[in-house]
Design a protein around this motif. Structure first.
Motif, PDB file in Angstrom:
ATOM      1  N   THR A   1       0.821  -1.206   0.000  1.00  0.00           N
ATOM      2  CA  THR A   1       0.000   0.000   0.000  1.00  0.00           C
ATOM      3  C   THR A   1       0.854   1.254   0.000  1.00  0.00           C
ATOM      4  O   THR A   1       0.535   2.248  -0.668  1.00  0.00           O
ATOM      5  CB  THR A   1      -0.919   0.002   1.235  1.00  0.00           C
ATOM      6  N   LEU A   2       1.942   1.217   0.738  1.00  0.00           N
ATOM      7  CA  LEU A   2       2.866   2.348   0.795  1.00  0.00           C
ATOM      8  C   LEU A   2       3.365   2.729  -0.592  1.00  0.00           C
ATOM      9  O   LEU A   2       3.361   3.911  -0.981  1.00  0.00           O
ATOM     10  CB  LEU A   2       4.044   1.985   1.701  1.00  0.00           C
ATOM     11  N   ALA A   3       3.793   1.739  -1.349  1.00  0.00           N
ATOM     12  CA  ALA A   3       4.321   2.004  -2.683  1.00  0.00           C
ATOM     13  C   ALA A   3       3.261   2.635  -3.585  1.00  0.00           C
ATOM     14  O   ALA A   3       3.541   3.583  -4.339  1.00  0.00           O
ATOM     15  CB  ALA A   3       4.838   0.705  -3.299  1.00  0.00           C
ATOM     16  N   VAL A   4       2.024   2.133  -3.493  1.00  0.00           N
ATOM     17  CA  VAL A   4       0.942   2.665  -4.321  1.00  0.00           C
ATOM     18  C   VAL A   4       0.601   4.100  -3.934  1.00  0.00           C
ATOM     19  O   VAL A   4       0.419   4.976  -4.785  1.00  0.00           O
ATOM     20  CB  VAL A   4      -0.306   1.770  -4.205  1.00  0.00           C
ATOM     21  N   GLN A   5       0.544   4.386  -2.627  1.00  0.00           N
ATOM     22  CA  GLN A   5       0.153   5.715  -2.164  1.00  0.00           C
ATOM     23  C   GLN A   5       1.171   6.791  -2.561  1.00  0.00           C
ATOM     24  O   GLN A   5       0.801   7.849  -3.076  1.00  0.00           O
ATOM     25  CB  GLN A   5      -0.024   5.709  -0.648  1.00  0.00           C
ATOM     26  N   ILE A   6       2.423   6.529  -2.287  1.00  0.00           N
ATOM     27  CA  ILE A   6       3.439   7.539  -2.597  1.00  0.00           C
ATOM     28  C   ILE A   6       3.558   7.730  -4.103  1.00  0.00           C
ATOM     29  O   ILE A   6       3.648   8.860  -4.598  1.00  0.00           O
ATOM     30  CB  ILE A   6       4.795   7.156  -1.982  1.00  0.00           C
ATOM     31  N   GLY A   7       3.524   6.621  -4.838  1.00  0.00           N
ATOM     32  CA  GLY A   7       3.574   6.733  -6.292  1.00  0.00           C
ATOM     33  C   GLY A   7       2.387   7.510  -6.835  1.00  0.00           C
ATOM     34  O   GLY A   7       2.534   8.385  -7.699  1.00  0.00           O
ATOM     35  N   GLY A   8       1.190   7.248  -6.303  1.00  0.00           N
ATOM     36  CA  GLY A   8       0.001   7.960  -6.745  1.00  0.00           C
ATOM     37  C   GLY A   8       0.023   9.415  -6.340  1.00  0.00           C
ATOM     38  O   GLY A   8      -0.393  10.301  -7.106  1.00  0.00           O
ATOM     39  N   GLY A   9       0.514   9.708  -5.142  1.00  0.00           N
ATOM     40  CA  GLY A   9       0.585  11.087  -4.686  1.00  0.00           C
ATOM     41  C   GLY A   9       1.505  11.927  -5.550  1.00  0.00           C
ATOM     42  O   GLY A   9       1.197  13.081  -5.878  1.00  0.00           O
ATOM     43  N   LEU A  10       2.631  11.346  -5.963  1.00  0.00           N
ATOM     44  CA  LEU A  10       3.548  12.067  -6.847  1.00  0.00           C
ATOM     45  C   LEU A  10       2.947  12.236  -8.238  1.00  0.00           C
ATOM     46  O   LEU A  10       3.083  13.290  -8.864  1.00  0.00           O
ATOM     47  CB  LEU A  10       4.880  11.306  -6.928  1.00  0.00           C
ATOM     48  N   ALA A  11       2.252  11.210  -8.712  1.00  0.00           N
ATOM     49  CA  ALA A  11       1.685  11.265 -10.056  1.00  0.00           C
ATOM     50  C   ALA A  11       0.534  12.268 -10.146  1.00  0.00           C
ATOM     51  O   ALA A  11       0.396  12.987 -11.137  1.00  0.00           O
ATOM     52  CB  ALA A  11       1.192   9.875 -10.476  1.00  0.00           C
ATOM     53  N   PHE A  12      -0.294  12.331  -9.059  1.00  0.00           N
ATOM     54  CA  PHE A  12      -1.474  13.202  -9.086  1.00  0.00           C
ATOM     55  C   PHE A  12      -1.276  14.509  -8.320  1.00  0.00           C
ATOM     56  O   PHE A  12      -2.196  15.294  -8.180  1.00  0.00           O
ATOM     57  CB  PHE A  12      -2.675  12.450  -8.513  1.00  0.00           C
ATOM     58  N   ASN A  13      -0.064  14.696  -7.793  1.00  0.00           N
ATOM     59  CA  ASN A  13       0.274  15.919  -7.048  1.00  0.00           C
ATOM     60  C   ASN A  13      -0.688  16.156  -5.885  1.00  0.00           C
ATOM     61  O   ASN A  13      -1.194  17.254  -5.664  1.00  0.00           O
ATOM     62  CB  ASN A  13       0.263  17.154  -7.970  1.00  0.00           C
TER      63      ASN A  13
END
Length: 305
Positions: free
Chosen positions: A43-55
């Motif tokens: 979940t950590l990997a998905v959240q941080i990756g998504g946060g960077l992608a969607f700002n």
């Protein structure tokens, strides 16, 4: 008359067995904590990756907190393992039952640090006025909340009387981390939703600040609870009163009483009784038989002057 070698070994084994103060659900809780830690890594990997992608600062904040409690879950699971491994080690005078409380206190500190980091990053995000990809961020925040709720279910206590039933604050600490992350996820959804519908870009950062405040509150509660056990604060005024009542049931006077927690579901007591006629300590120990959670008793008797 001296004891034979086998007899002495049997006595020593019994002595060591009397020092095992692990919770009744120790093995179950250990397995589930490792499982939840693995889920949280993904979940950590998905959240941080998504946060960077969607700002989205709310998603990044959630990911930062998730990273903190991946470490916290590893500490909790490691404490279960160490307590089990060294449960029979005679170097621990009162067993290894308190390792979970030590881990819980450490995790409270981690929770407090993550609250500060989330607050700082959320404040920066509010001042930057950077655009947010709301649709993608909302989808990931919803997924994070669902995963947190599943993990909380996995770490639910085995019995319906809550975590305080057996005092397993190591499990409570892990569960509290997940509850905090679920709350941050819910706040992120609210903030992102307000931003998407009304164009309030600041709502995302404000949700992060609200989540930080909630995490700080959880951390303080956990520090107080685990710190009380580590400092041997009396865990049960009710049990103390019952011990006093039973010790003085024959007209004796209780001169001293110490009660503290040894581990989940286990308490120790030291009592000093004054009586006109001194009898064997076993008589007084028998009076305490059957008290729930009282696993180790030391009795000293004194003759009244």
């Amino acid at each position: 008359m001296t004891s034979s070698a086998p007899e002495r070994q049997g006595q020593m084994d019994a002595f060591r067995g009397d020092r095992v103060y692990l919770g009744a659900d120790h093995a179950r809780n250990e397995r589930r904590t490792w499982l939840v830690a693995a889920i949280c890594v993904l979940t950590l990997a998905v959240q941080i990756g998504g946060g960077l992608a969607f700002n989205s600062m709310a998603l990044i904040a959630n990911g930062v907190h998730m990273a903190a409690h991946v470490a916290a879950l590893a500490v909790a699971a490691g404490a279960y393992r160490m307590a089990r491994r060294y449960a029979q080690d005679h170097r621990f005078s009162f067993g290894t039952g308190k390792l979970g409380y030590l881990a819980g206190f450490a995790n409270a500190a981690v929770l407090a640090i993550s609250a500060v980091l989330v607050a700082i990053e959320s404040g920066r995000h509010m001042l930057s006025h950077a655009p947010v990809a709301y649709d993608g961020a909302l989808a990931l925040a919803g997924l994070a909340l669902a995963i947190n709720l599943i993990c909380m279910w996995l770490l639910r206590p085995a019995h319906a009387h809550d975590h305080d039933r057996d005092g397993d604050l190591n499990l409570s600490a892990a569960h509290l981390h997940l509850a905090g992350d679920a709350a941050v996820s819910a706040l992120a959804i609210v903030g992102l939703g307000l931003g998407r519908v009304f164009g309030w870009a600041w709502a995302d950062g404000l949700a992060g600040l609200a989540g930080a405040a909630l995490l700080a509150h959880f951390a303080w509660r956990l520090m107080v609870r685990t710190g009380s056990v580590l400092l041997d604060v009396n865990p049960s005024p009710e049990l103390t009163a019952e011990i006093r009542k039973r010790m003085e049931s024959g007209g004796e006077r209780l001169l001293d009483l110490h009660l503290w927690r040894l581990g989940p579901g286990h308490h120790a007591a030291i009592v000093v009784v004054e009586a006109r006629e001194v009898v064997a300590a076993e008589i007084y120990r028998a009076r305490l038989a059957g008290l729930p959670g009282l696993s180790h008793v030391t009795v000293e008797t004194r003759q009244a002057r």
